[in-house]
Design a protein around this motif. Sequence first.
Motif, PDB file in Angstrom:
ATOM      1  N   GLU A 156       0.828  -1.206   0.000  1.00 39.56           N
ATOM      2  CA  GLU A 156       0.000   0.000   0.000  1.00 39.56           C
ATOM      3  C   GLU A 156       0.864   1.258   0.000  1.00 39.56           C
ATOM      4  O   GLU A 156       0.584   2.227  -0.723  1.00 39.56           O
ATOM      5  CB  GLU A 156      -0.919  -0.018   1.221  1.00 39.56           C
ATOM      6  CG  GLU A 156      -1.988  -1.101   1.156  1.00 39.56           C
ATOM      7  CD  GLU A 156      -2.797  -1.156   2.429  1.00 39.56           C
ATOM      8  OE1 GLU A 156      -2.477  -0.384   3.358  1.00 39.56           O
ATOM      9  OE2 GLU A 156      -3.758  -1.967   2.500  1.00 39.56           O
ATOM     10  N   GLN A 157       1.934   1.252   0.817  1.00 42.47           N
ATOM     11  CA  GLN A 157       2.830   2.405   0.841  1.00 42.47           C
ATOM     12  C   GLN A 157       3.522   2.586  -0.504  1.00 42.47           C
ATOM     13  O   GLN A 157       3.684   3.708  -0.994  1.00 42.47           O
ATOM     14  CB  GLN A 157       3.866   2.229   1.953  1.00 42.47           C
ATOM     15  CG  GLN A 157       3.277   2.322   3.351  1.00 42.47           C
ATOM     16  CD  GLN A 157       4.312   2.058   4.424  1.00 42.47           C
ATOM     17  OE1 GLN A 157       5.405   1.535   4.137  1.00 42.47           O
ATOM     18  NE2 GLN A 157       3.980   2.407   5.667  1.00 42.47           N
ATOM     19  N   SER A 158       3.925   1.471  -1.109  1.00 43.37           N
ATOM     20  CA  SER A 158       4.565   1.547  -2.428  1.00 43.37           C
ATOM     21  C   SER A 158       3.600   2.115  -3.460  1.00 43.37           C
ATOM     22  O   SER A 158       3.982   2.929  -4.314  1.00 43.37           O
ATOM     23  CB  SER A 158       5.048   0.161  -2.866  1.00 43.37           C
ATOM     24  OG  SER A 158       6.026  -0.332  -1.972  1.00 43.37           O
ATOM     25  N   ALA A 159       2.352   1.679  -3.383  1.00 43.45           N
ATOM     26  CA  ALA A 159       1.357   2.185  -4.326  1.00 43.45           C
ATOM     27  C   ALA A 159       1.172   3.692  -4.161  1.00 43.45           C
ATOM     28  O   ALA A 159       1.064   4.446  -5.134  1.00 43.45           O
ATOM     29  CB  ALA A 159       0.033   1.459  -4.131  1.00 43.45           C
ATOM     30  N   ILE A 160       1.161   4.149  -2.869  1.00 46.24           N
ATOM     31  CA  ILE A 160       1.031   5.590  -2.606  1.00 46.24           C
ATOM     32  C   ILE A 160       2.239   6.346  -3.146  1.00 46.24           C
ATOM     33  O   ILE A 160       2.110   7.402  -3.779  1.00 46.24           O
ATOM     34  CB  ILE A 160       0.861   5.836  -1.093  1.00 46.24           C
ATOM     35  CG1 ILE A 160      -0.474   5.244  -0.619  1.00 46.24           C
ATOM     36  CG2 ILE A 160       0.932   7.323  -0.785  1.00 46.24           C
ATOM     37  CD1 ILE A 160      -0.647   5.289   0.883  1.00 46.24           C
ATOM     38  N   THR A 161       3.441   5.779  -2.913  1.00 47.98           N
ATOM     39  CA  THR A 161       4.672   6.420  -3.394  1.00 47.98           C
ATOM     40  C   THR A 161       4.679   6.512  -4.913  1.00 47.98           C
ATOM     41  O   THR A 161       5.030   7.546  -5.502  1.00 47.98           O
ATOM     42  CB  THR A 161       5.895   5.637  -2.917  1.00 47.98           C
ATOM     43  OG1 THR A 161       5.872   5.559  -1.485  1.00 47.98           O
ATOM     44  CG2 THR A 161       7.181   6.315  -3.384  1.00 47.98           C
ATOM     45  N   ILE A 162       4.293   5.415  -5.573  1.00 48.81           N
ATOM     46  CA  ILE A 162       4.266   5.408  -7.047  1.00 48.81           C
ATOM     47  C   ILE A 162       3.260   6.420  -7.562  1.00 48.81           C
ATOM     48  O   ILE A 162       3.525   7.165  -8.514  1.00 48.81           O
ATOM     49  CB  ILE A 162       3.936   3.994  -7.551  1.00 48.81           C
ATOM     50  CG1 ILE A 162       5.106   3.044  -7.235  1.00 48.81           C
ATOM     51  CG2 ILE A 162       3.651   4.015  -9.052  1.00 48.81           C
ATOM     52  CD1 ILE A 162       4.790   1.591  -7.509  1.00 48.81           C
ATOM     53  N   ALA A 163       2.086   6.489  -6.926  1.00 52.38           N
ATOM     54  CA  ALA A 163       1.054   7.437  -7.357  1.00 52.38           C
ATOM     55  C   ALA A 163       1.532   8.870  -7.197  1.00 52.38           C
ATOM     56  O   ALA A 163       1.298   9.729  -8.055  1.00 52.38           O
ATOM     57  CB  ALA A 163      -0.238   7.202  -6.559  1.00 52.38           C
TER      58      ALA A 163
END
Length: 464
Positions: free
Chosen positions: A64-71
Amino acid sequence: MKNPMLKTIGLLAGTATIALYPASAMAETISAEQAATLLNKLDALEREVADLRRQLGNVQVSQEQSAITIATAEAKIAATEEQIKQQKPVKVAWKGAPEMKGEDGWSFKPRGRIQYDFGTVNAPAAINDAGLGFANEARRTRIGASGSMPGGFGYKLELDFAGNDLALTDAFFTYKDDGLKVTLGQHNTFQGLEELSSSNDTSFIERAAYTDAFGFERRVGISAEYKISDLLFQAGVFTANMDDLTNDEDNSIGFDVRAVAMPKFGDTQTHFGASYHYRDLGDSINSRRYRQRPVVHFTDTRFINTGNISDAKSETSYGLESAVIAGRFHATAEAHWLKLNRTGNLADPTFFGGAIEAGFFLTDDTRAYKNGIFKGIKVSNPVGKGGLGAWQINVRYDHLDLTDAGITGGTQDSYQASLIWTPIDYVRFMLSYYKQDYSNAAILAAGNGNYDVDAFAGRFQISF
Protein backbone atom coordinates in the motif's frame (compact mmCIF):
# COMPACT_ATOMS: atom_id res chain seq x y z
CA MET A 1 0.01 -18.51 22.40
CA LYS A 2 -0.86 -22.17 23.22
CA ASN A 3 -4.45 -23.34 22.78
CA PRO A 4 -5.87 -24.60 26.16
CA MET A 5 -8.66 -26.49 24.43
CA LEU A 6 -6.18 -28.54 22.42
CA LYS A 7 -4.21 -29.26 25.54
CA THR A 8 -7.33 -30.56 27.38
CA ILE A 9 -8.34 -32.76 24.48
CA GLY A 10 -4.86 -34.20 24.32
CA LEU A 11 -4.78 -35.04 28.05
CA LEU A 12 -8.19 -36.66 27.91
CA ALA A 13 -7.17 -38.70 24.89
CA GLY A 14 -4.06 -39.91 26.64
CA THR A 15 -5.93 -40.85 29.82
CA ALA A 16 -8.59 -42.69 27.88
CA THR A 17 -6.01 -44.61 25.99
CA ILE A 18 -4.29 -45.69 29.18
CA ALA A 19 -7.59 -46.74 30.80
CA LEU A 20 -8.93 -48.70 27.87
CA TYR A 21 -5.85 -50.63 26.88
CA PRO A 22 -4.24 -53.20 29.04
CA ALA A 23 -0.58 -53.00 30.02
CA SER A 24 0.44 -55.45 27.37
CA ALA A 25 -0.79 -53.09 24.65
CA MET A 26 0.79 -49.87 25.93
CA ALA A 27 3.74 -50.21 23.72
CA GLU A 28 1.52 -49.99 20.67
CA THR A 29 -0.46 -46.93 21.78
CA ILE A 30 0.38 -43.15 22.13
CA SER A 31 1.73 -42.32 25.52
CA ALA A 32 1.08 -39.10 27.40
CA GLU A 33 4.61 -37.95 26.69
CA GLN A 34 4.14 -38.45 22.98
CA ALA A 35 0.88 -36.49 23.13
CA ALA A 36 2.70 -33.68 24.88
CA THR A 37 5.37 -33.74 22.19
CA LEU A 38 2.71 -33.48 19.50
CA LEU A 39 1.08 -30.60 21.34
CA ASN A 40 4.42 -28.80 21.47
CA LYS A 41 4.85 -29.28 17.75
CA LEU A 42 1.31 -27.97 17.24
CA ASP A 43 2.11 -24.94 19.34
CA ALA A 44 5.22 -24.33 17.22
CA LEU A 45 3.17 -24.58 14.03
CA GLU A 46 0.64 -22.10 15.45
CA ARG A 47 3.45 -19.65 16.20
CA GLU A 48 4.81 -20.07 12.67
CA VAL A 49 1.34 -19.42 11.24
CA ALA A 50 1.00 -16.30 13.41
CA ASP A 51 4.44 -15.07 12.24
CA LEU A 52 3.48 -15.72 8.63
CA ARG A 53 0.27 -13.76 9.15
CA ARG A 54 2.19 -10.82 10.65
CA GLN A 55 4.68 -10.93 7.75
CA LEU A 56 1.81 -11.04 5.27
CA GLY A 57 0.28 -8.01 6.98
CA ASN A 58 3.59 -6.15 6.74
CA VAL A 59 3.82 -7.05 3.04
CA GLN A 60 0.31 -5.67 2.46
CA VAL A 61 1.18 -2.43 4.29
CA SER A 62 4.40 -2.13 2.27
CA GLN A 63 2.49 -2.70 -0.95
CA GLU A 64 0.00 0.00 0.00
CA GLN A 65 2.83 2.40 0.84
CA SER A 66 4.57 1.55 -2.43
CA ALA A 67 1.36 2.19 -4.33
CA ILE A 68 1.03 5.59 -2.61
CA THR A 69 4.67 6.42 -3.39
CA ILE A 70 4.27 5.41 -7.05
CA ALA A 71 1.05 7.44 -7.36
CA THR A 72 2.77 10.48 -5.84
CA ALA A 73 5.71 10.14 -8.22
CA GLU A 74 3.40 9.75 -11.19
CA ALA A 75 1.50 12.90 -10.13
CA LYS A 76 4.77 14.85 -9.88
CA ILE A 77 5.86 13.63 -13.32
CA ALA A 78 2.52 14.61 -14.80
CA ALA A 79 2.75 18.07 -13.20
CA THR A 80 6.29 18.55 -14.53
CA GLU A 81 5.24 17.49 -18.00
CA GLU A 82 2.36 19.98 -17.87
CA GLN A 83 4.74 22.74 -16.78
CA ILE A 84 7.04 21.89 -19.68
CA LYS A 85 4.10 22.01 -22.07
CA GLN A 86 3.04 25.40 -20.71
CA GLN A 87 6.54 26.84 -21.00
CA LYS A 88 7.30 28.64 -24.30
CA PRO A 89 10.71 27.53 -25.52
CA VAL A 90 12.94 29.90 -27.47
CA LYS A 91 11.95 29.91 -31.13
CA VAL A 92 14.49 30.65 -33.82
CA ALA A 93 13.42 31.86 -37.26
CA TRP A 94 15.67 32.70 -40.19
CA LYS A 95 15.19 36.21 -41.61
CA GLY A 96 18.53 36.76 -43.26
CA ALA A 97 19.93 36.24 -39.75
CA PRO A 98 18.59 34.25 -36.78
CA GLU A 99 15.69 35.90 -34.98
CA MET A 100 15.23 34.50 -31.49
CA LYS A 101 11.92 34.78 -29.65
CA GLY A 102 11.44 33.72 -26.03
CA GLU A 103 8.80 34.01 -23.34
CA ASP A 104 6.76 37.11 -22.51
CA GLY A 105 7.70 39.08 -25.62
CA TRP A 106 11.50 38.87 -25.53
CA SER A 107 13.17 38.76 -28.94
CA PHE A 108 16.58 39.53 -30.46
CA LYS A 109 17.73 39.78 -34.06
CA PRO A 110 21.12 40.84 -35.48
CA ARG A 111 20.71 43.13 -38.44
CA GLY A 112 22.89 44.74 -41.05
CA ARG A 113 23.53 45.41 -44.71
CA ILE A 114 26.35 45.70 -47.21
CA GLN A 115 25.75 47.81 -50.31
CA TYR A 116 28.68 48.11 -52.68
CA ASP A 117 28.27 50.52 -55.61
CA PHE A 118 30.26 51.11 -58.76
CA GLY A 119 29.78 53.09 -61.97
CA THR A 120 30.72 56.08 -64.04
CA VAL A 121 29.57 59.66 -64.61
CA ASN A 122 30.14 61.21 -68.04
CA ALA A 123 29.84 64.98 -68.36
CA PRO A 124 30.67 67.31 -71.29
CA ALA A 125 34.38 67.41 -72.09
CA ALA A 126 34.47 71.10 -71.21
CA ILE A 127 33.85 70.24 -67.55
CA ASN A 128 37.12 69.36 -65.85
CA ASP A 129 36.17 67.71 -62.56
CA ALA A 130 38.24 65.09 -60.76
CA GLY A 131 35.11 63.61 -59.24
CA LEU A 132 33.80 62.34 -62.58
CA GLY A 133 34.54 59.15 -64.50
CA PHE A 134 34.64 55.67 -62.95
CA ALA A 135 34.32 55.26 -59.19
CA ASN A 136 33.20 52.75 -56.58
CA GLU A 137 32.38 52.82 -52.91
CA ALA A 138 30.93 50.91 -49.99
CA ARG A 139 27.70 52.88 -49.94
CA ARG A 140 26.42 51.41 -46.69
CA THR A 141 28.06 48.95 -44.33
CA ARG A 142 25.85 48.60 -41.30
CA ILE A 143 25.63 46.29 -38.32
CA GLY A 144 23.28 46.36 -35.37
CA ALA A 145 20.46 44.63 -33.56
CA SER A 146 16.79 45.02 -32.83
CA GLY A 147 14.27 43.26 -30.68
CA SER A 148 11.37 43.43 -28.28
CA MET A 149 10.89 43.26 -24.51
CA PRO A 150 7.99 42.41 -22.22
CA GLY A 151 5.33 45.05 -21.81
CA GLY A 152 5.31 46.17 -25.44
CA PHE A 153 8.80 47.74 -25.42
CA GLY A 154 11.33 47.40 -28.22
CA TYR A 155 14.67 48.73 -29.39
CA LYS A 156 16.92 49.17 -32.42
CA LEU A 157 20.60 50.10 -32.65
CA GLU A 158 22.54 50.30 -35.90
CA LEU A 159 25.98 51.64 -36.84
CA ASP A 160 27.31 52.51 -40.29
CA PHE A 161 31.01 51.95 -41.10
CA ALA A 162 30.94 53.20 -44.71
CA GLY A 163 33.50 55.77 -45.80
CA ASN A 164 35.91 54.83 -42.98
CA ASP A 165 33.70 56.78 -40.59
CA LEU A 166 31.59 55.44 -37.76
CA ALA A 167 28.10 56.92 -37.79
CA LEU A 168 25.10 56.12 -35.64
CA THR A 169 22.08 55.60 -37.89
CA ASP A 170 19.25 54.25 -35.73
CA ALA A 171 19.29 54.33 -31.95
CA PHE A 172 15.85 54.29 -30.36
CA PHE A 173 13.36 52.66 -28.02
CA THR A 174 9.74 51.94 -28.88
CA TYR A 175 6.53 51.21 -27.05
CA LYS A 176 3.59 49.51 -28.75
CA ASP A 177 0.03 49.05 -27.57
CA ASP A 178 -2.45 47.83 -30.16
CA GLY A 179 -2.41 50.46 -32.93
CA LEU A 180 -0.22 52.93 -31.01
CA LYS A 181 3.55 53.14 -31.36
CA VAL A 182 5.80 55.64 -29.55
CA THR A 183 9.46 56.05 -30.54
CA LEU A 184 12.19 57.84 -28.58
CA GLY A 185 15.73 58.41 -29.88
CA GLN A 186 17.34 58.89 -33.28
CA HIS A 187 15.04 57.74 -36.06
CA ASN A 188 13.50 58.83 -39.34
CA THR A 189 11.23 61.83 -39.44
CA PHE A 190 8.06 61.49 -41.50
CA GLN A 191 9.17 62.89 -44.87
CA GLY A 192 7.45 60.54 -47.31
CA LEU A 193 6.97 57.09 -48.79
CA GLU A 194 10.34 56.57 -50.48
CA GLU A 195 12.42 58.18 -47.73
CA LEU A 196 10.78 56.08 -45.03
CA SER A 197 11.14 52.88 -47.05
CA SER A 198 14.45 51.13 -46.41
CA SER A 199 17.29 51.61 -48.89
CA ASN A 200 17.25 47.80 -49.10
CA ASP A 201 13.88 47.97 -50.86
CA THR A 202 14.01 50.97 -53.23
CA SER A 203 13.60 50.56 -57.00
CA PHE A 204 16.76 52.54 -57.82
CA ILE A 205 20.24 52.76 -56.36
CA GLU A 206 19.49 56.22 -54.96
CA ARG A 207 16.23 57.79 -53.86
CA ALA A 208 14.62 60.71 -55.69
CA ALA A 209 16.89 63.77 -55.89
CA TYR A 210 14.88 66.06 -53.59
CA THR A 211 15.21 63.74 -50.58
CA ASP A 212 18.95 64.40 -50.35
CA ALA A 213 18.82 68.00 -51.61
CA PHE A 214 16.31 69.00 -48.92
CA GLY A 215 18.32 67.39 -46.14
CA PHE A 216 16.06 64.49 -45.20
CA GLU A 217 17.85 62.54 -42.47
CA ARG A 218 17.38 60.80 -39.15
CA ARG A 219 17.07 63.11 -36.15
CA VAL A 220 16.83 62.76 -32.39
CA GLY A 221 13.31 63.16 -31.10
CA ILE A 222 10.11 61.62 -29.90
CA SER A 223 7.27 60.57 -32.16
CA ALA A 224 4.00 58.71 -32.09
CA GLU A 225 2.00 56.90 -34.73
CA TYR A 226 -1.44 55.39 -34.60
CA LYS A 227 -2.92 52.91 -37.05
CA ILE A 228 -6.62 52.23 -37.25
CA SER A 229 -7.99 50.11 -40.07
CA ASP A 230 -6.54 51.52 -43.33
CA LEU A 231 -5.46 54.85 -41.80
CA LEU A 232 -2.09 55.78 -40.35
CA PHE A 233 -1.28 58.99 -38.46
CA GLN A 234 2.26 60.02 -37.51
CA ALA A 235 3.64 63.05 -35.66
CA GLY A 236 6.90 63.91 -33.95
CA VAL A 237 9.14 66.56 -32.44
CA PHE A 238 12.79 66.40 -33.52
CA THR A 239 16.04 68.21 -32.88
CA ALA A 240 19.12 67.49 -35.04
CA ASN A 241 21.03 64.42 -36.13
CA MET A 242 23.04 62.91 -33.28
CA ASP A 243 26.37 63.73 -34.99
CA ASP A 244 25.45 67.42 -35.05
CA LEU A 245 24.27 67.30 -31.45
CA THR A 246 27.52 65.65 -30.36
CA ASN A 247 29.53 68.37 -32.11
CA ASP A 248 27.22 71.07 -30.71
CA GLU A 249 26.67 72.37 -34.23
CA ASP A 250 22.90 72.40 -34.36
CA ASN A 251 20.26 73.55 -31.89
CA SER A 252 17.35 73.38 -34.31
CA ILE A 253 13.96 71.94 -33.50
CA GLY A 254 11.28 70.69 -35.88
CA PHE A 255 7.78 69.27 -36.09
CA ASP A 256 6.58 66.61 -38.55
CA VAL A 257 3.08 65.35 -39.30
CA ARG A 258 2.09 62.65 -41.82
CA ALA A 259 -1.22 60.99 -42.64
CA VAL A 260 -1.67 57.95 -44.88
CA ALA A 261 -4.67 56.13 -46.26
CA MET A 262 -3.90 52.65 -47.58
CA PRO A 263 -7.12 50.98 -48.77
CA LYS A 264 -6.95 47.65 -50.54
CA PHE A 265 -9.32 46.78 -53.37
CA GLY A 266 -9.23 43.04 -53.87
CA ASP A 267 -5.59 42.21 -54.53
CA THR A 268 -4.72 45.83 -55.41
CA GLN A 269 -2.94 47.84 -52.70
CA THR A 270 -3.21 51.64 -52.86
CA HIS A 271 -1.45 54.37 -50.92
CA PHE A 272 -2.29 58.06 -50.49
CA GLY A 273 -0.36 60.31 -48.13
CA ALA A 274 0.43 63.88 -47.17
CA SER A 275 2.99 65.38 -44.80
CA TYR A 276 3.81 68.75 -43.24
CA HIS A 277 7.15 69.82 -41.77
CA TYR A 278 8.41 72.86 -39.90
CA ARG A 279 11.95 73.35 -38.65
CA ASP A 280 13.28 76.28 -36.65
CA LEU A 281 16.97 76.45 -37.57
CA GLY A 282 18.03 77.90 -34.22
CA ASP A 283 20.74 80.42 -33.39
CA SER A 284 23.66 78.28 -34.54
CA ILE A 285 22.50 78.18 -38.16
CA ASN A 286 22.32 81.39 -40.16
CA SER A 287 22.58 80.02 -43.69
CA ARG A 288 21.32 77.09 -45.69
CA ARG A 289 22.53 75.36 -48.84
CA TYR A 290 20.62 73.01 -51.15
CA ARG A 291 22.45 70.90 -53.73
CA GLN A 292 22.49 67.46 -55.32
CA ARG A 293 24.77 64.91 -56.95
CA PRO A 294 24.00 63.54 -60.43
CA VAL A 295 21.81 60.78 -58.91
CA VAL A 296 24.71 58.49 -57.89
CA HIS A 297 26.50 58.86 -54.55
CA PHE A 298 30.04 57.83 -55.47
CA THR A 299 30.83 61.30 -56.85
CA ASP A 300 31.00 64.50 -54.80
CA THR A 301 30.31 66.70 -57.83
CA ARG A 302 27.09 68.72 -57.58
CA PHE A 303 25.93 70.18 -60.86
CA ILE A 304 23.07 72.04 -59.17
CA ASN A 305 23.81 74.04 -56.04
CA THR A 306 22.23 77.12 -54.45
CA GLY A 307 25.35 78.00 -52.51
CA ASN A 308 24.94 79.37 -48.99
CA ILE A 309 21.71 81.35 -48.57
CA SER A 310 22.17 83.85 -45.76
CA ASP A 311 19.78 84.99 -43.03
CA ALA A 312 18.00 81.63 -42.89
CA LYS A 313 15.50 81.43 -40.06
CA SER A 314 13.31 78.36 -40.60
CA GLU A 315 12.07 75.84 -43.16
CA THR A 316 8.49 74.98 -43.97
CA SER A 317 7.70 72.11 -46.31
CA TYR A 318 4.96 69.75 -47.28
CA GLY A 319 4.69 66.68 -49.46
CA LEU A 320 2.18 64.53 -51.32
CA GLU A 321 2.60 60.83 -52.09
CA SER A 322 0.70 58.05 -53.81
CA ALA A 323 1.30 54.48 -54.92
CA VAL A 324 -0.43 51.42 -56.30
CA ILE A 325 0.59 47.74 -56.32
CA ALA A 326 -1.38 45.41 -58.59
CA GLY A 327 0.20 42.00 -59.00
CA ARG A 328 3.53 42.35 -60.78
CA PHE A 329 2.99 46.06 -61.47
CA HIS A 330 3.60 49.02 -59.23
CA ALA A 331 3.65 52.80 -59.66
CA THR A 332 4.47 55.69 -57.34
CA ALA A 333 4.38 59.49 -57.47
CA GLU A 334 5.71 61.94 -54.91
CA ALA A 335 6.17 65.71 -54.75
CA HIS A 336 7.71 67.98 -52.13
CA TRP A 337 7.82 71.74 -51.70
CA LEU A 338 10.31 73.42 -49.36
CA LYS A 339 10.19 77.10 -48.41
CA LEU A 340 13.17 78.76 -46.74
CA ASN A 341 12.02 81.53 -44.40
CA ARG A 342 14.56 84.36 -44.11
CA THR A 343 14.85 87.28 -41.72
CA GLY A 344 14.15 90.89 -42.64
CA ASN A 345 12.72 91.80 -46.00
CA LEU A 346 14.62 89.15 -47.95
CA ALA A 347 12.62 87.03 -50.36
CA ASP A 348 11.73 83.51 -49.24
CA PRO A 349 12.54 81.00 -52.00
CA THR A 350 10.44 77.88 -52.52
CA PHE A 351 12.14 74.87 -54.08
CA PHE A 352 10.41 71.86 -55.60
CA GLY A 353 11.22 68.22 -56.17
CA GLY A 354 9.19 65.28 -57.37
CA ALA A 355 9.37 61.88 -59.02
CA ILE A 356 7.10 59.41 -60.74
CA GLU A 357 8.04 55.78 -61.37
CA ALA A 358 6.59 52.52 -62.61
CA GLY A 359 7.90 48.98 -62.34
CA PHE A 360 7.05 45.47 -63.47
CA PHE A 361 8.23 42.03 -62.41
CA LEU A 362 9.16 39.69 -65.25
CA THR A 363 8.75 36.80 -62.82
CA ASP A 364 5.80 35.80 -60.66
CA ASP A 365 6.60 38.25 -57.87
CA THR A 366 5.15 41.44 -56.43
CA ARG A 367 6.39 44.43 -54.51
CA ALA A 368 5.78 44.17 -50.76
CA TYR A 369 4.06 46.87 -48.71
CA LYS A 370 3.16 47.27 -45.05
CA ASN A 371 2.11 50.11 -42.74
CA GLY A 372 2.72 52.96 -45.15
CA ILE A 373 6.10 51.90 -46.60
CA PHE A 374 7.56 49.45 -49.12
CA LYS A 375 9.12 46.26 -47.75
CA GLY A 376 11.51 43.64 -49.10
CA ILE A 377 10.05 41.21 -51.60
CA LYS A 378 9.71 37.50 -50.93
CA VAL A 379 11.10 35.63 -53.93
CA SER A 380 8.54 33.17 -55.31
CA ASN A 381 11.04 30.89 -57.08
CA PRO A 382 14.50 31.43 -55.59
CA VAL A 383 17.75 30.25 -57.09
CA GLY A 384 18.77 26.96 -55.52
CA LYS A 385 15.21 25.68 -55.49
CA GLY A 386 14.76 25.35 -59.22
CA GLY A 387 13.88 29.01 -59.85
CA LEU A 388 15.47 32.03 -61.51
CA GLY A 389 14.87 34.43 -58.64
CA ALA A 390 12.88 37.66 -59.06
CA TRP A 391 13.53 39.94 -62.06
CA GLN A 392 12.21 43.48 -62.09
CA ILE A 393 12.43 46.45 -64.48
CA ASN A 394 11.68 50.06 -63.48
CA VAL A 395 11.55 53.49 -65.09
CA ARG A 396 11.43 56.88 -63.38
CA TYR A 397 11.27 60.57 -64.13
CA ASP A 398 12.90 62.70 -61.40
CA HIS A 399 12.70 66.50 -61.27
CA LEU A 400 14.48 68.95 -58.95
CA ASP A 401 14.23 72.75 -59.20
CA LEU A 402 16.52 74.86 -57.00
CA THR A 403 15.81 78.19 -58.65
CA ASP A 404 13.44 80.78 -57.10
CA ALA A 405 13.28 84.26 -55.57
CA GLY A 406 16.62 85.38 -56.94
CA ILE A 407 18.38 82.12 -55.99
CA THR A 408 19.72 80.26 -59.05
CA GLY A 409 20.73 76.76 -58.05
CA GLY A 410 19.76 75.09 -61.31
CA THR A 411 17.25 72.53 -62.48
CA GLN A 412 17.79 68.81 -62.98
CA ASP A 413 15.52 66.56 -65.03
CA SER A 414 16.53 62.93 -64.76
CA TYR A 415 15.33 60.00 -66.87
CA GLN A 416 16.14 56.67 -65.28
CA ALA A 417 15.86 52.93 -65.86
CA SER A 418 16.84 50.03 -63.62
CA LEU A 419 17.05 46.25 -63.72
CA ILE A 420 16.95 44.35 -60.42
CA TRP A 421 17.69 40.68 -59.89
CA THR A 422 16.88 39.19 -56.50
CA PRO A 423 18.13 35.58 -56.66
CA ILE A 424 17.10 34.81 -53.09
CA ASP A 425 15.61 36.77 -50.22
CA TYR A 426 18.02 39.37 -48.80
CA VAL A 427 20.36 39.43 -51.82
CA ARG A 428 20.04 41.88 -54.75
CA PHE A 429 21.96 42.91 -57.85
CA MET A 430 21.02 46.25 -59.44
CA LEU A 431 21.94 48.03 -62.67
CA SER A 432 20.78 51.59 -63.39
CA TYR A 433 21.16 54.11 -66.18
CA TYR A 434 20.55 57.84 -65.70
CA LYS A 435 20.35 60.71 -68.17
CA GLN A 436 20.31 64.18 -66.57
CA ASP A 437 19.28 67.36 -68.38
CA TYR A 438 20.57 70.47 -66.60
CA SER A 439 19.37 74.05 -66.86
CA ASN A 440 21.22 76.92 -65.20
CA ALA A 441 23.64 74.44 -63.66
CA ALA A 442 26.02 75.70 -60.98
CA ILE A 443 28.96 74.15 -62.89
CA LEU A 444 29.33 75.65 -66.36
CA ALA A 445 30.51 73.82 -69.46
CA ALA A 446 32.38 76.33 -71.63
CA GLY A 447 30.31 79.08 -70.06
CA ASN A 448 27.06 77.23 -70.65
CA GLY A 449 24.82 75.96 -67.81
CA ASN A 450 22.57 73.89 -70.05
CA TYR A 451 23.86 70.40 -70.91
CA ASP A 452 23.39 66.66 -70.40
CA VAL A 453 25.18 64.21 -68.10
CA ASP A 454 25.01 60.41 -68.29
CA ALA A 455 25.54 58.04 -65.39
CA PHE A 456 25.69 54.27 -65.17
CA ALA A 457 25.74 52.46 -61.83
CA GLY A 458 25.55 49.00 -60.33
CA ARG A 459 25.07 47.65 -56.82
CA PHE A 460 25.64 44.39 -55.02
CA GLN A 461 23.62 44.11 -51.80
CA ILE A 462 23.26 41.73 -48.89
CA SER A 463 20.87 42.60 -46.06
CA PHE A 464 19.60 40.83 -42.98
